[in-house]
Design a protein around this motif. Structure first.
Motif, PDB file in Angstrom:
ATOM      1  N   ALA A 116       0.806  -1.162  -0.123  1.00 14.72           N
ATOM      2  CA  ALA A 116       0.227   0.041  -0.034  1.00 14.72           C
ATOM      3  C   ALA A 116       0.932   1.256  -0.044  1.00 14.72           C
ATOM      4  N   CYS A 117       0.449   2.391  -0.544  1.00  5.37           N
ATOM      5  CA  CYS A 117       1.189   3.762  -0.727  1.00  5.37           C
ATOM      6  C   CYS A 117       0.413   4.646   0.225  1.00  5.37           C
ATOM      7  N   PHE A 118       1.233   5.580   0.993  1.00  4.55           N
ATOM      8  CA  PHE A 118       0.885   6.532   1.884  1.00  4.55           C
ATOM      9  C   PHE A 118       1.403   7.910   1.405  1.00  4.55           C
ATOM     10  N   GLU A 119       0.908   8.733   1.559  1.00  7.60           N
ATOM     11  CA  GLU A 119       1.332  10.131   1.437  1.00  7.60           C
ATOM     12  C   GLU A 119       1.483  10.740   2.885  1.00  7.60           C
ATOM     13  N   LEU A 120       2.848  11.316   3.143  1.00  6.43           N
ATOM     14  CA  LEU A 120       2.827  11.712   4.413  1.00  6.43           C
ATOM     15  C   LEU A 120       3.535  13.196   4.571  1.00  6.43           C
ATOM     16  N   ARG A 121       3.199  14.101   5.387  1.00  8.18           N
ATOM     17  CA  ARG A 121       3.754  15.392   5.670  1.00  8.18           C
ATOM     18  C   ARG A 121       3.996  15.610   7.102  1.00  8.18           C
ATOM     19  N   CYS A 122       4.935  16.182   7.586  1.00  2.00           N
ATOM     20  CA  CYS A 122       5.309  16.565   8.778  1.00  2.00           C
ATOM     21  C   CYS A 122       4.352  17.687   9.277  1.00  2.00           C
ATOM     22  N   VAL A 123       3.967  17.857  10.366  1.00  2.67           N
ATOM     23  CA  VAL A 123       3.011  18.626  10.825  1.00  2.67           C
ATOM     24  C   VAL A 123       3.297  18.985  12.543  1.00  2.67           C
ATOM     25  N   ASN A 124       2.667  20.358  12.499  1.00  2.00           N
ATOM     26  CA  ASN A 124       2.574  20.979  14.082  1.00  2.00           C
ATOM     27  C   ASN A 124       3.982  20.468  14.879  1.00  2.00           C
ATOM     28  N   ASP A 125       5.015  20.714  14.145  1.00  4.28           N
ATOM     29  CA  ASP A 125       6.397  20.795  14.851  1.00  4.28           C
ATOM     30  C   ASP A 125       7.333  21.796  13.993  1.00  4.28           C
ATOM     31  N   PRO A 126       7.305  23.087  14.039  1.00  2.00           N
ATOM     32  CA  PRO A 126       8.018  23.912  13.139  1.00  2.00           C
ATOM     33  C   PRO A 126       9.388  24.017  13.625  1.00  2.00           C
ATOM     34  N   GLN A 127       9.642  23.660  14.583  1.00  2.00           N
ATOM     35  CA  GLN A 127      11.059  23.248  14.938  1.00  2.00           C
ATOM     36  C   GLN A 127      11.970  22.297  14.226  1.00  2.00           C
ATOM     37  N   TRP A 128      11.134  21.143  13.838  1.00  2.00           N
ATOM     38  CA  TRP A 128      11.885  20.224  12.948  1.00  2.00           C
ATOM     39  C   TRP A 128      11.217  19.766  11.638  1.00  2.00           C
ATOM     40  N   CYS A 129      10.040  20.278  11.513  1.00  2.00           N
ATOM     41  CA  CYS A 129       9.377  19.826  10.093  1.00  2.00           C
ATOM     42  C   CYS A 129       9.741  20.528   9.105  1.00  2.00           C
ATOM     43  N   LEU A 130       9.863  19.920   7.850  1.00  2.00           N
ATOM     44  CA  LEU A 130      10.265  20.571   6.490  1.00  2.00           C
ATOM     45  C   LEU A 130       8.855  20.723   5.541  1.00  2.00           C
ATOM     46  N   PRO A 131       9.059  21.578   4.801  1.00  2.00           N
ATOM     47  CA  PRO A 131       7.868  21.623   3.816  1.00  2.00           C
ATOM     48  C   PRO A 131       7.632  20.413   2.754  1.00  2.00           C
ATOM     49  N   GLY A 132       6.847  20.236   2.228  1.00  4.53           N
ATOM     50  CA  GLY A 132       6.425  19.106   1.448  1.00  4.53           C
ATOM     51  C   GLY A 132       5.984  17.675   1.865  1.00  4.53           C
ATOM     52  N   THR A 133       5.670  17.009   0.783  1.00  6.01           N
ATOM     53  CA  THR A 133       4.987  15.738   1.118  1.00  6.01           C
ATOM     54  C   THR A 133       6.014  14.484   0.598  1.00  6.01           C
ATOM     55  N   ILE A 134       5.649  13.281   1.037  1.00  8.51           N
ATOM     56  CA  ILE A 134       6.676  12.306   0.520  1.00  8.51           C
ATOM     57  C   ILE A 134       5.418  11.173   0.290  1.00  8.51           C
ATOM     58  N   VAL A 135       5.812  10.008  -0.498  1.00 14.15           N
ATOM     59  CA  VAL A 135       5.135   9.006  -0.821  1.00 14.15           C
ATOM     60  C   VAL A 135       5.809   7.920  -0.675  1.00 14.15           C
TER      61      VAL A 135
END
Length: 280
Positions: A116-135
């Protein structure tokens, strides 16, 4: 190799005839032919919208986002992610690369989520999150312990893909995820292992829903036979199929299916890989 499927509005239908022709048709509503052309178009449009909405809902593709957490493993080159509970072996040669994830118990579904394939994005942690998504494709199981305990929804990503959405030093980050369709190059691959009376077929490179829930096999001198899932995405048949060309029917979690007729020629050998049709 001949790959053939009969499709009506995204749902694949298979006739009882084991050798269907491309011109074979199926009966539809008996009153349809009595309608005027504008009425037919209106009815078809209504049905198409309803069916596509249902299929989209069942698939969960590009639907709402769900909260989870993500960590990473496998080293900077992802070499530690090879093998795994889905049975894919070398993820590089199988085409999965480093965009992979091990799923927690709540997501793994005893191996049925493999592929199965999933799209993820980092959220709610501006100290560590980078913009964009991955699959990522599910290729492994994250065993219980800490963040992967049930009922946590958790992704243990390969380190290279984790670093596309978060900084390495974060270690663990909150993410949002959703199911998406798998985009694969080429056809579904069937690797035949085992020995006579024990055919163990590894099914890889599956597009669409990606997670295979049923496989059937047919020798050139046999009828269709359901295979049982041995482990991961390894499917087993105890029939003697040596010297016969092999056809495969693959069904994914959304109920769609692809039949690959004569994917393996009569002279196939154990250890070989053959390519069939693909979900579109």
């Amino acid at each position: 190799m001949i790959s053939q499927s009969l499709m009506l509005t995204g749902i694949y239908l298979f006739p009882s005839n084991p050798h269907p022709s491309s011109s074979q048709t199926f009966p539809v509503f008996p009153f349809f032919s009595s309608l005027l052309p504008p009425q037919r178009m209106a009815l078809l449009g209504f049905l198409l919208v309803g069916i596509l909405s249902t299929v989209s809902s069942v698939n969960g593709y590009n639907g709402g986002w769900t909260n989870a957490h993500a960590t990473f493993y496998g080293g900077g080159d992802a070499s530690g992610t090879m093998g795994g509970a889905c049975g894919y072996g070398n993820l590089y040669s199988q085409g999965y690369g480093t965009n992979t994830a091990a799923l927690s118990t709540a997501l793994f579904d005893n191996g049925l989520s493999c592929g199965a394939c999933f799209e993820l994005r980092c959220v709610n942690d501006p100290q560590w999150c980078l913009p964009g998504t991955i699959v990522v494709t599910a290729t492994n199981f994250c065993p219980p312990g800490g963040w992967c305990d049930a009922p946590n929804q958790h992704f243990d990503l390969s380190q290279p893909v984790f670093e596309h959405i978060a900084q390495y030093r974060a270690g663990i980050v909150p993410v949002a995820y959703r199911r998406v369709a798998c985009r694969k190059s080429g056809g579904i691959r069937f690797t035949i292992n085992g020995h006579s009376y024990f055919n163990l077929v590894l099914v890889t490179n599956v597009g669409g829903a990606g997670d295979v829930h049923a496989v059937s096999i047919k020798g050139s001198r046999t009828a269709w036979q359901p295979m049982s899932r041995n482990w991961g995405q390894n499917w087993q048949s105890n029939s003697y199929l040596n010297g016969q060309s092999l056809s495969f029917r693959v069904v994914t979690s959304d109920g769609r299916a692809v039949v690959s007729f004569n994917a393996a020629p009569a002279g196939w050998s154990f250890g070989q890989t053959f390519t069939g049709g693909q979900f579109r």
